[in-house]
Design a protein around this motif. Structure first.
Motif, PDB file in Angstrom:
ATOM      1  N   TRP C  63      40.213  28.342  51.871  1.00  0.00           N
ATOM      2  CA  TRP C  63      41.339  28.602  52.776  1.00  0.00           C
ATOM      3  C   TRP C  63      41.370  30.069  53.202  1.00  0.00           C
ATOM      4  CZ3 TRP C  63      45.566  31.843  51.572  1.00  0.00           C
ATOM      5  CH2 TRP C  63      46.705  31.730  52.381  1.00  0.00           C
ATOM      6  N   HIS C  64      40.973  30.959  52.324  1.00  0.00           N
ATOM      7  CA  HIS C  64      41.106  32.392  52.510  1.00  0.00           C
ATOM      8  C   HIS C  64      40.108  32.958  53.516  1.00  0.00           C
ATOM      9  CE1 HIS C  64      40.188  36.567  50.567  1.00  0.00           C
ATOM     10  NE2 HIS C  64      41.189  36.713  51.397  1.00  0.00           N
ATOM     11  N   ARG C  65      38.826  32.903  53.182  1.00  0.00           N
ATOM     12  CA  ARG C  65      37.815  33.546  54.012  1.00  0.00           C
ATOM     13  C   ARG C  65      36.652  32.611  54.343  1.00  0.00           C
ATOM     14  NH1 ARG C  65      41.073  36.844  55.435  1.00  0.00           N
ATOM     15  NH2 ARG C  65      40.822  39.118  55.458  1.00  0.00           N
ATOM     16  N   GLY C  82      33.574  31.400  44.958  1.00  0.00           N
ATOM     17  CA  GLY C  82      32.593  32.378  44.518  1.00  0.00           C
ATOM     18  C   GLY C  82      32.768  33.751  45.132  1.00  0.00           C
ATOM     19  N   TYR C  83      33.791  33.934  45.995  1.00  0.00           N
ATOM     20  CA  TYR C  83      33.959  35.241  46.621  1.00  0.00           C
ATOM     21  C   TYR C  83      35.117  36.007  45.958  1.00  0.00           C
ATOM     22  CZ  TYR C  83      33.456  38.518  50.597  1.00  0.00           C
ATOM     23  OH  TYR C  83      33.217  39.612  51.394  1.00  0.00           O
ATOM     24  N   HIS C  84      36.342  35.437  45.970  1.00  0.00           N
ATOM     25  CA  HIS C  84      37.489  36.157  45.419  1.00  0.00           C
ATOM     26  C   HIS C  84      38.211  35.384  44.315  1.00  0.00           C
ATOM     27  CE1 HIS C  84      36.911  37.775  49.521  1.00  0.00           C
ATOM     28  NE2 HIS C  84      37.097  38.917  48.923  1.00  0.00           N
ATOM     29  N   GLY C  85      37.607  34.276  43.880  1.00  0.00           N
ATOM     30  CA  GLY C  85      38.158  33.603  42.707  1.00  0.00           C
ATOM     31  C   GLY C  85      39.354  32.713  42.941  1.00  0.00           C
ATOM     32  N   LEU C  86      39.692  32.380  44.172  1.00  0.00           N
ATOM     33  CA  LEU C  86      40.777  31.422  44.376  1.00  0.00           C
ATOM     34  C   LEU C  86      40.393  30.115  43.692  1.00  0.00           C
ATOM     35  CD1 LEU C  86      40.924  33.420  46.973  1.00  0.00           C
ATOM     36  CD2 LEU C  86      42.505  31.682  47.858  1.00  0.00           C
ATOM     37  N   HIS C  96      45.528  29.423  42.109  1.00  0.00           N
ATOM     38  CA  HIS C  96      45.374  30.798  41.638  1.00  0.00           C
ATOM     39  C   HIS C  96      44.818  31.683  42.746  1.00  0.00           C
ATOM     40  CE1 HIS C  96      44.486  34.123  38.865  1.00  0.00           C
ATOM     41  NE2 HIS C  96      43.362  34.259  39.549  1.00  0.00           N
ATOM     42  N   MET C  97      45.406  32.886  42.882  1.00  0.00           N
ATOM     43  CA  MET C  97      44.909  33.899  43.824  1.00  0.00           C
ATOM     44  C   MET C  97      44.762  35.204  43.060  1.00  0.00           C
ATOM     45  SD  MET C  97      47.305  33.114  47.135  1.00  0.00           S
ATOM     46  CE  MET C  97      46.886  31.778  48.270  1.00  0.00           C
ATOM     47  N   PRO C  98      43.746  36.021  43.395  1.00  0.00           N
ATOM     48  CA  PRO C  98      43.538  37.252  42.629  1.00  0.00           C
ATOM     49  C   PRO C  98      44.616  38.287  42.948  1.00  0.00           C
ATOM     50  CG  PRO C  98      42.060  37.222  44.493  1.00  0.00           C
ATOM     51  CD  PRO C  98      42.760  35.884  44.475  1.00  0.00           C
ATOM     52  N   SER C  99      44.945  39.115  41.967  1.00  0.00           N
ATOM     53  CA  SER C  99      45.835  40.267  42.167  1.00  0.00           C
ATOM     54  C   SER C  99      47.231  39.903  42.657  1.00  0.00           C
ATOM     55  CB  SER C  99      45.225  41.259  43.171  1.00  0.00           C
ATOM     56  OG  SER C  99      44.385  42.166  42.513  1.00  0.00           O
ATOM     57  N   GLN C 100      47.653  38.651  42.523  1.00  0.00           N
ATOM     58  CA  GLN C 100      49.043  38.365  42.881  1.00  0.00           C
ATOM     59  C   GLN C 100      49.548  37.246  41.984  1.00  0.00           C
ATOM     60  OE1 GLN C 100      47.834  37.610  47.114  1.00  0.00           O
ATOM     61  NE2 GLN C 100      49.310  35.947  46.969  1.00  0.00           N
TER      62      GLN C 100
END
Lengths: 361, 361, 361
Positions: C63-65, C82-86, C96-100
């Protein structure tokens, strides 16, 4: 008439080749008693020889399910489709369908006029009613007992007009073929352009020059030479070039050139698509005609020279593809090529104009 | 200023790069006394050094027949076309045409401003009148006696903004570079984003953490560390990242970091097309500057890390190509990248706006 | 009902497959506790088995990128980008989303109904509310103790309807598979076509013929045979073919076929795009079921036969691409294929018609 057209013109138009014309589609030795597939002027064609040796060209696409007929096989003089066994005669008419006793009378594929001449097979992709064999370009030196030589087919990844431009102006020899036939004189000596209906001629005489390596070897005599290039274009895409050298003083336009060596570069280019071409060429000579070694050496030598052109032509096509909005600009040396393109455009215009109504009173 | 922009935006716009900007087009060692072809911002460019070492950049397409000039050769400081020998000086003006004594005065190719700085050649593809060398991004650490290191050029098969996104948010290190520089703290510790005209800064401090393998080796001391990443974006496409670790307790923002190790990741990305980029990077450090082995190890180590990014970036570009109607969505961590894209959009808008009429009364 | 439709129809329509249908997307043995990427009906899908073995299918695009989720990894039953761990659960919801600390509640990817049956995984790319497992095609012989055999997956570079045409009319065996199962009788004996809602059946009996090499070997008895082919199409893209031979006189439609050999060719084709397909097939038999060597020989033998079809199908697709304005024409033998295409068109039409308003008074 002489002419030095100038100015700019669009590098590409679409479709940019006439259909009512004879195009070389195969060397004579390429066509056998088997199916040969080739794309000609945007159309897939399957070719073969009948039992009596006569050439046949049909659209390479079964009426039924569009499988290329070239994936099938010959049965006598008929083609059998490799998917469901439909059969077509040499006129393209379907003569057999599987599992049914009657054949749909509209079932057929296009057939194209084919003529064998000057060691090439010539096909007419346009209106068959206009396919006059007398309109086949004159390349008689390619099959003449006074001339000997051989040639090849190049698959050129460029529009056919780029090949024509290349041949109509030989100043490029100086820069592209510096190690074989190029010399400064080709780029600097004056030339004369003439044109008539369907023909353009560019003539360049380089008197009293050092021969470049290729010609020095052919002449086999020391000293300076008179060198000539007489380029003859026959619309839409055939160019023969009378080339040679003679000892300096003996090769002037009105001189006796019998002390020299004389060749004919035969070129005929067939559009495959807007971006690809079948380029048939041969180099024939009228000296030492019975020495097969010379034929071989010349053929391979010219092939190597033409590979240098191919790299240029493909780079040009890529540039056209990348910069569709850009145009070509012309130099004085482009006179011959510009007239050739005008002749082609006239053929295309004629093709698109509806036939005139002739009122008989 | 701090900011956490949110929401959605189009993943692609066209054309999506400003032309009035300096772009790195070659490493200094790449440019020699010979012709080098490279596509920059959609335009083919031929580059070379003059006899005095000054860089030259011309449009790589002969005015006459569009052959790439890079297929020709240098003659002194001029370029000779490899097809018909037209010559161009360093300003792009044609100075010679074959077989004619006068040169068409309109015959020329574009020339582009070029400046050598910070070990890169910088080219300005837009309006030459605006090409102020003072606008070249500051990457002075790449050529500074207090810093040592080396870098490479990557041909990235993706839009340049995907590389910028990748560098503006380093949470991906945890997932993409888990074996070298990634650690959970990078994805979980807070960060601060600041932005001004043409610059964006993202700062993340990870105090009292276990060092990941890459940094543990560089520091060469046991124990926990304070780690920092200070990302500085200069519009449109340059990012330098101040990175390092120091023994825990000595690396806080206001602390004395002299016990630690400090590097600068230099990145500048040049659009080749909408889908491809030239990515120039270097890693320089301000410790053990005279140890060439470390320079080599760091350069190769970073190259390996960046290959992991390349796979991600190319997969993203393929996804954009396959789903043209889809958009990107943003997380909090995207604040820096979102501001960078806004700065780029502002440059593009400015370029498209006709200059204001200033009425002097 | 019997029917021999005739006439011409457009070779291609777009989009030319229904979405409200079950499509085979993997063989059961292909799907494991790891991420498997496959494109289905124009959509990228990532598939895997949960810890309890149940199959999951999600849109393969974060969904993100937009990085394909298949480039990430499984964490329990969830997928980690594999990019930002969602992280996404099996319903496609982001957990789960990183840093939030909070997750955007609209963050999700599509999930698709998946059912395992008849040794295939079936996915429903359309409206999940309509995904009735009872609509999965009946291929029970592929997992039945009275039948034995195996199959493969072909990546066919053609539109799925070309594969259906190929299977609905077996006259091509005579021309494409002459060395194995082809014989003149297949092209010449009469056949009967029946059709109902969502099904089409083509039946051909060839009584008292010489067996072709493939069947002679399977029967293992000398002499002439009765041969049959009963082709059963289930819309939109499943075809099972009851094939076999029995000693002449014992294999008539109403006869006792127990002296013969009987196989079932199972075929189900899933559009990947307009020009590519996933073709799943198996060959099962109800004789000598416990001889693993026969299973192996039959599977490899049929695979070889199908490679002959692939060459035809890919050539047909290239022809369709090259001649977009051309149409297919039909023979009598195309009755089955024409009815199959009509059934598909009806499904597509139904999908596009807005649901009727039912007024309850």
């Amino acid at each position: 008439m002489e002419s030095e057209p100038t100015g700019r013109h669009r590098a590409r138009q679409r479709p940019d080749y006439p259909l009512n014309a004879w195009y070389a589609v195969a060397q004579d030795v390429e066509l056998k008693r088997e199916l040969l597939a080739r794309k000609v002027c945007g159309t897939f064609v399957v070719m073969y020889r009948r039992g009596d040796g006569q050439p046949v060209a049909l659209e390479d696409s079964c009426w039924h399910r569009m499988l290329p007929l070239s994936k099938g096989r010959l049965l006598g003089d008929e083609v059998v489709c490799g998917y469901h066994g439909l059969r077509y005669d040499t006129s393209g008419r379907c003569t057999h369908m599987p599992s049914q006793s009657t054949v749909n009378p509209t079932a057929c594929v296009r057939s194209f006029p084919m003529v064998e001449r000057h060691r090439y097979l010539w096909m007419w992709p346009g209106d068959p009613a206009l396919a006059e064999p007398s309109r086949i370009p004159d390349l008689h030196q390619n099959r003449d007992p006074h001339w000997a030589g051989d040639g090849k087919r190049i698959f050129a990844r460029c529009n056919y007009k780029l090949v024509l431009d290349n041949l109509m102006d030989l100043t490029h020899e100086t820069f592209v073929h510096g190690s074989s036939i190029g010399q400064d004189a080709v780029a600097e000596r004056p030339f004369v352009t003439r044109h008539g209906r369907g023909v353009v001629q560019v003539e360049r005489w380089m008197l009293d020059v050092e021969p470049p390596p290729f010609w020095a070897k052919q002449l086999g005599k020391p000293g300076r030479v008179d060198r000539w290039q007489i380029i003859r274009f026959q619309a839409p895409s055939t160019i023969s070039i009378d080339v040679g050298v003679a000892p300096a003083g003996s090769g002037a336009p009105e001189g006796d050139r019998s002390q020299g060596v004389n060749g004919m570069v035969i070129n005929t280019i067939t559009p495959e698509s807007e971006r690809t071409s079948h380029y048939f060429w041969a180099f024939v000579r009228n000296y030492r005609c019975d020495e097969q070694t010379i034929t071989h050496e010349l053929c391979e030598g010219v092939a190597q020279i033409f590979r240098e052109d191919e790299l240029i032509l493909e780079a040009q096509q890529r540039a056209l593809d990348e910069y569709p909005e850009r145009t070509f600009y012309d130099l004085n040396v482009d006179a011959g090529g510009v007239w050739a393109r005008k002749q082609i455009d006239a053929m295309i215009d004629e093709e698109r104009t509806p036939a005139k109504l002739v009122v008989v009173q």
